[in-house]
Structures are given as C-alpha cells and as structure tokens.
Design an enzyme around this catalytic site. Structure first.
Site, PDB file in Angstrom:
ATOM      1  N   GLU A  46       0.764  -1.278   0.165  1.00 30.76           N
ATOM      2  CA  GLU A  46      -0.100   0.065   0.064  1.00 30.76           C
ATOM      3  C   GLU A  46       1.051   1.379   0.135  1.00 30.76           C
ATOM      4  O   GLU A  46       0.577   1.899  -0.707  1.00 30.76           O
ATOM      5  CB  GLU A  46      -1.026   0.040   1.150  1.00 30.76           C
ATOM      6  CG  GLU A  46      -1.734  -1.158   1.204  1.00 30.76           C
ATOM      7  CD  GLU A  46      -1.234  -2.347   2.205  1.00 30.76           C
ATOM      8  OE1 GLU A  46      -2.195  -2.905   2.841  1.00 30.76           O
ATOM      9  OE2 GLU A  46      -0.235  -2.633   2.145  1.00 30.76           O
ATOM     10  N   ASP A 194      25.086 -36.103  -5.546  1.00 30.90           N
ATOM     11  CA  ASP A 194      25.174 -34.863  -6.458  1.00 30.90           C
ATOM     12  C   ASP A 194      25.811 -33.895  -6.340  1.00 30.90           C
ATOM     13  O   ASP A 194      26.208 -33.061  -7.149  1.00 30.90           O
ATOM     14  CB  ASP A 194      23.672 -34.721  -7.054  1.00 30.90           C
ATOM     15  CG  ASP A 194      22.965 -35.918  -7.472  1.00 30.90           C
ATOM     16  OD1 ASP A 194      23.691 -36.751  -7.842  1.00 30.90           O
ATOM     17  OD2 ASP A 194      21.608 -35.942  -7.450  1.00 30.90           O
ATOM     18  N   THR A 250      13.337 -38.586   1.067  1.00 30.91           N
ATOM     19  CA  THR A 250      12.903 -37.161   1.311  1.00 30.91           C
ATOM     20  C   THR A 250      11.463 -36.923   0.759  1.00 30.91           C
ATOM     21  O   THR A 250      10.521 -36.651   1.779  1.00 30.91           O
ATOM     22  CB  THR A 250      13.795 -36.107   0.981  1.00 30.91           C
ATOM     23  OG1 THR A 250      15.084 -36.098   1.669  1.00 30.91           O
ATOM     24  CG2 THR A 250      13.213 -34.686   1.411  1.00 30.91           C
ATOM     25  N   ALA A 251      11.201 -37.033  -0.296  1.00 32.63           N
ATOM     26  CA  ALA A 251       9.825 -36.891  -0.902  1.00 32.63           C
ATOM     27  C   ALA A 251       8.814 -37.926  -0.128  1.00 32.63           C
ATOM     28  O   ALA A 251       7.826 -37.161   0.266  1.00 32.63           O
ATOM     29  CB  ALA A 251      10.025 -37.489  -2.271  1.00 32.63           C
ATOM     30  N   ALA A 253       9.119 -39.132   2.940  1.00 33.09           N
ATOM     31  CA  ALA A 253       9.041 -38.687   4.465  1.00 33.09           C
ATOM     32  C   ALA A 253       7.874 -37.222   4.469  1.00 33.09           C
ATOM     33  O   ALA A 253       7.296 -37.268   5.423  1.00 33.09           O
ATOM     34  CB  ALA A 253      10.634 -38.089   4.938  1.00 33.09           C
TER      35      ALA A 253
END
Length: 313
Positions: A46, A194, A250-251, A253
């Site tokens: 704003e 990696d 990880t995906a 989890a």
C-alpha cells in the site's frame, strides 16, 4: 484485484516473514498507483502504491490483504496511513489472520468513513499468499514438492545417473520456481551423491537463489541449514515457502507426514525401465486412502516435457 494479485507474485519468496501483497489504486477509471511488498517486507504494498500515486482522495484502493493495523519500528500502520489519505473505497481480497490486525484494519478504515468491500477474488489472493497464510494457520512453511520423472516414474538409472531426465525448458521452469521460494531442500543422499548447487541460473534472477537446506542426520555444509526432523520446519526463520527438490526418501518422508501442500510433476517422454523410483515407501496400506487427496490445478507443455501441478485437497 486480479492485477494486484499478479503484482503480489513479484514479491513471493522475498518478503517473509511479511506477506507478499499487491496493491493497485484507481481513480476515474485510470490506474494512478501500483505497488507490491518490497524485499525484506518493507515498504508494504500500500505504501509503495501510494508513493507512486500521490494524492488518492476519492480513489479506490485494491489490496490483496487487509491493511495492517499495528504500528512497527519499521513503519506506520497502513490502515492509519490510508485512512488519513481519504480514498473513497478500499477493496480487500483476504482478511489478515495476524492477530495484531485481524479485522482491526477494516474497522479503522470504516471508522474513517471509507467504504470497504472484502472477499474480492479471495481464492486467487489466498493462493498468491499461500506461504504467509500457511505459516499463520499451521506454524510452518508452505511446502512444494518437485518431481522430475520418466513416463514409468523413474528419477535415475540404477547407478543413480539422473542428468538429465527432463529437457532445458522444464529445467528453466524449475529454476523459476526456485526463485519463488525462500529455501530449497534436498535429502542427505542427494547432497552426497550429486553435490547440487541449488541456485537459480536464469539471467537476471541469480540474486534470487534460495537458502539451502539438507534433510537428515549429520552436519550441514557451510552456509546450509540442517533439518534433522520434520518438526524442525516450525523453527525455520524467515521461510514461508519451502521447495523440496531431491531424494525419494525425502519426498516419501514429507508425503507420509502429510506436509506437502503443492506438487510439481515434470514428466519426460522417456522410458527408463529398471531404475530409481521417484518416491519411497509412504506407508500406504490401502489404495482407497490414496484417492481424493490431490487436485489438478494446472498443466502445461515445456518443450517435449509435461508439467502437472497439484494442490492438496
């Protein structure tokens, strides 16, 4: 309001812990001011729009989130500033859930004799501020899981080779997504195998590379954040959007813990056969429990690849 929502997207990934808000000021059918929350959270949208517009008496102010009602050492309350400027009307998409404002900004504007309309394009505005709203509601970042897979759901060859599953257009889009998040996370296995850079390699957006994190036990590399448990999500300071990019474990989890809010599925027109699966075991015992959990919100073609975007139901 649609244009204000688009402006809000410019600040995504750069304003936390403040929300990424957009604002457009119109008088006599002409846009006289545009603004969005600036990096670091100030100036607010704003204030940014009003500085461009100058005198806004009699104008209509369109803002994606209720103007704040609490003063801060970093600046005055937007509701007070707007009230003093005497626009004719303020259109608001979403009421601010922050208890320091939560309706008080609207009340202040109405007390000043300004007409206020709420709920304008609310669903789209909520999607644009998903990180801030998730943090307010759940005390954690909004989580996007990115998967790049072959037609048969593989992310790598049996030996772990994964460069490249998808083509350059899909990879460029993924880099754009990185730029829209405060933090990017991979699993410990992906980090060690990696050594990913996890930066943004798009011309002009290199400075918007997110902070890096690794999930799993052990120390984090210098400059990285270690998340040893999913409960650590609540402790991430200044992170409203988390991009989870690497590792089947990880995906799994994040999915098993029901912590994925948005899923990016990049599919390449290749068949790998034997190889590494995109997702590990998520503890699913009944297929009935897998249905009605995801809603398709967008699809697009990126070169020869296909992207499907899902949000949790």
């Amino acid at each position: 309001m649609t244009a204000a929502i688009a402006l809000a997207g410019r600040g995504r990934g750069r304003t936390a812990p403040n929300p990424n808000v957009g604002c457009i000021i119109v008088r006599d059918g002409i846009v006289i001011g545009r603004g969005w929350t600036q990096p670091g959270g100030r100036p607010h949208a704003e204030a940014h729009a009003m500085a461009e517009a100058g005198d806004i008496a009699g104008a209509t102010l369109h803002v994606t989130l209720e103007p704040c009602a609490h003063a801060s050492p970093r600046g005055p309350a937007c509701a007070e500033t707007i009230a003093a400027a005497k626009p004719a009307r303020v259109a608001i998409a979403v009421q601010d859930p922050d208890p320091r404002t939560n309706g008080q900004g609207i009340a202040r504007l109405r007390a000043a004799g300004i007409a206020v309309t709420t709920g304008v394009e609310e669903a789209a505005a909520r999607a644009s501020m998903a990180g801030f709203l998730t943090r307010q509601a759940k005390g954690r970042p909004h989580v996007t899981l990115k998967l790049a897979v072959s037609l048969d759901g593989r992310i790598a060859l049996p030996d772990g080779s994964s460069r490249w599953i998808t083509g350059p257009a899909a990879r460029a889009h993924a880099h754009l997504e990185r730029a829209r998040h405060e933090m990017i996370l991979v699993g410990r296995g992906t980090l060690e195998a990696d050594r990913p850079r996890l930066d943004v390699r798009l011309p002009g957006l290199e400075a918007r590379s997110p902070r890096r994190a690794v999930f799993g036990h052990g120390a984090a590399p210098e400059g990285w954040t270690a998340l040893r448990d999913l409960s650590d999500l609540a402790t991430l300071d200044g992170v409203d959007h988390l991009f989870v990019e690497g590792g089947a474990g990880t995906a799994a989890a994040f999915l098993e813990a029901d912590l994925v809010d948005r899923l990016l599925l990049y599919t390449a027109p290749i068949v790998v056969g034997a190889g590494q699966s995109a997702i590990g075991d998520i503890g699913l015992a009944d297929l009935a429990h897998a249905h009605d959990r995801w809603r398709l919100t967008d699809t697009r073609t990126l070169g020869s690849d296909r992207l499907a975007i899902y949000e949790r139901v």
